[in-house]
Scaffold this active site. Sequence first.
Site, short mmCIF file in Angstrom:
data_model
loop_
_atom_site.label_atom_id
_atom_site.label_comp_id
_atom_site.label_asym_id
_atom_site.label_seq_id
_atom_site.Cartn_x
_atom_site.Cartn_y
_atom_site.Cartn_z
N ARG A 1 0.89 -1.29 -0.05
CA ARG A 1 0.00 -0.18 0.13
C ARG A 1 0.90 1.30 -0.06
O ARG A 1 0.58 2.08 -0.72
CB ARG A 1 -1.14 0.00 1.22
CG ARG A 1 -2.13 -1.05 1.06
CD ARG A 1 -2.94 -1.06 2.40
NE ARG A 1 -2.24 -1.35 3.40
CZ ARG A 1 -2.33 -1.11 4.94
NH1 ARG A 1 -3.59 -0.46 4.91
NH2 ARG A 1 -1.66 -1.23 5.75
N ASN B 1 -6.13 -2.71 2.16
CA ASN B 1 -6.18 -4.42 2.15
C ASN B 1 -7.44 -4.67 2.32
O ASN B 1 -8.39 -4.20 3.12
CB ASN B 1 -5.12 -4.58 3.65
CG ASN B 1 -3.70 -4.31 3.26
OD1 ASN B 1 -3.32 -4.53 2.39
ND2 ASN B 1 -3.13 -4.32 4.53
#
Length: 96
Positions: free
Chosen positions: A24, A42
Amino acid sequence: MSENSDNVCAEMYVSGRVQGVYFRGFTQKVATRLGLVGYAQNLPDGRVKVIAQGKRSLISELLDNLSIGPELSNVEGIDVDWIDASDEFTEFFIKR
């Protein structure tokens, strides 16, 4: 040129070893450098969801980077859906 050619939005689902490997953060860094807005998140099933909005050519460049990923990741696939762009994003962030 239509207005959509300058501002498009992609919803991407990245599978493989993409959680717990700075995926990320990597996505945010690349997207911000490219001037894209949206987020990386996520998912409970182990994938990472990415919403990226901006010029199509820049989203394609982001996709190229995501297919490689950060050093510890192992990207197995990316599913992409082109969706309607919105005005809700002003930056690229990590969504919890």
